[in-house]
Write an enzyme that holds these catalytic residues in place. Structure first.
Site: not given
Length: 385
Positions: A72, A201-203, A325
């Site tokens: 992405g 995006s695939a994941h 962070c």
């Protein structure tokens, strides 16, 4: 082996076994390069073409509009930098709550003569209408607003924003990575309203890491980030990751088939979780806006989010701190700060993002572990004081 209950699906999702099975042949015997002219190459090309059609179908696009990328982040960079390369430097607008893979390329363009405007959001995380109208009056060249936020899950009215941007002659892009698989995404409808491109995006939907796509209106010309052999219509050169692309296609097929049942089930679990959090005294972020059905973002005053996530991991629950962070960057979430949340409360932010494998028992167990963890942390704090 100890396996915590997984509650971090907005970060990534477990690969579906059906996806893994579909990929395996292309990691072994079916080894062809899709640019080769022999049978191995033809089989790889056929597999990519089939996957391209599946990805397109999942978002209501045409296969010719799908440009495969490595992730992405690359898809977002390809659109923003690729569009900017075809235009004279002008006004570029992104929302203040975008993922860093949109904000950072936009900031790079500012060093190349572009004027960068970060769109304000209200306390619920929605694009501020008055601010957006003021932007449109300045006639921006490129606008990028994400469809659903990865931290809060807040969904933007992309169609309305894109319609206004088109009237001003702007190119409009939307990062839809978090939205696909959790809500209906129809590129044809978005495109009609003025959206020129979306990233997916695939994941995030049970597919492999390393495969994504820019869904791009064919009427737009953009410059490639990676030049070479002319793959992906010349927009993304490089030998295709056949196995990952095949997995992406199957994941899209599965996500489309299960959406009608999954979204309502996740919404029920989200409501169960939020009732428990409110009872424990949590502050919930973005609750006044339309949100993805799986996302809950919350904080407890005077309890550090990183500490809470670490303690809950030990208790058997994997989730995410909302703070962007690290040891080098201890700043609270830029999304919450844009929403006007005070820094101390923002540092306590924690995100639960539910997925296919989660159940009501997972939510009950998590709430019990959270209550016990909070009590322990409060007792430790009292001892120190």
């Amino acid at each position: 082996m100890f396996a915590p209950v997984y509650l971090d699906h907005n970060a990534t999702t477990p690969a579906d076994p059906v996806v893994v099975e579909a990929m395996l042949p292309y990691l072994a015997g079916l080894c062809g390069n899709a640019s080769s002219r022999h049978e191995y190459g033809r089989e790889a090309r056929r597999a990519i073409d089939e996957a391209r059609s599946k990805v397109a179908a999942a978002v209501g696009a045409h296969a010719s509009e799908v440009v495969f990328t490595s992730g992405g982040s690359e898809a977002n960079n390809l659109l923003i930098k690729g569009a900017a390369a075809c235009l004279k430097p002008g006004l570029l607008a992104v929302s203040a709550i975008e993922h860093p893979c949109v904000i950072r390329p936009a900031e790079q363009l500012r060093k190349r003569g572009w004027t960068l405007h970060k769109l304000a959001v209200d306390a619920a995380g929605r694009i501020d209408g008055v601010s957006f109208q003021a932007l449109i009056a300045e006639r921006p060249s490129i606008v990028s607003v994400m469809l659903a936020n990865n931290e809060t899950g807040v969904v933007q009215d992309i169609e309305s924003l894109a319609t206004q941007a088109r009237a001003a002659g702007a190119w409009f892009h939307s990062d839809a990575v978090q939205a696909v698989g959790k809500m209906a995404v129809d590129f044809r409808r978005l495109n009609a309203a003025g959206v020129n491109a979306i990233s997916v995006s695939a994941h995030k939907i049970g597919g492999p890491k390393g495969a994504a796509a820019l869904i791009l209106d064919k009427r737009l010309d953009i410059e490639p980030l990676i030049a070479g052999g002319g793959h992906e219509r010349g927009l993304r050169s490089g030998t295709e990751n056949v196995a990952a692309i095949v997995g992406f296609g199957v994941a899209c097929e599965l996500a489309t088939a299960r959406l009608a049942d999954l979204a309502p089930r996740l919404r029920v679990l989200r409501e169960q979780l939020e009732r428990g959090l409110v009872a424990l005294g949590a502050t919930l972020f973005g609750r006044a806006a339309e949100r993805l059905p799986n996302t809950v973002y919350f904080a407890f005053r005077d309890i550090d989010g990183e500490t809470l996530v670490g303690q809950l991991d030990r208790a058997g629950y994997a989730l995410a701190s909302g703070a962007a962070c690290s040891s080098a960057n201890p700043e609270p979430s830029h999304v919450l700060r844009a929403m006007g949340v005070e820094a101390e409360l923002a540092r306590g932010a924690v995100r639960v993002s539910l997925g296919v494998g989660n159940s009501a028992a997972d939510v009950d167990g998590f709430l019990a572990a959270l209550q016990a963890t909070m009590l322990r942390l409060q007792q430790l704090t009292a001892m120190v004081v």
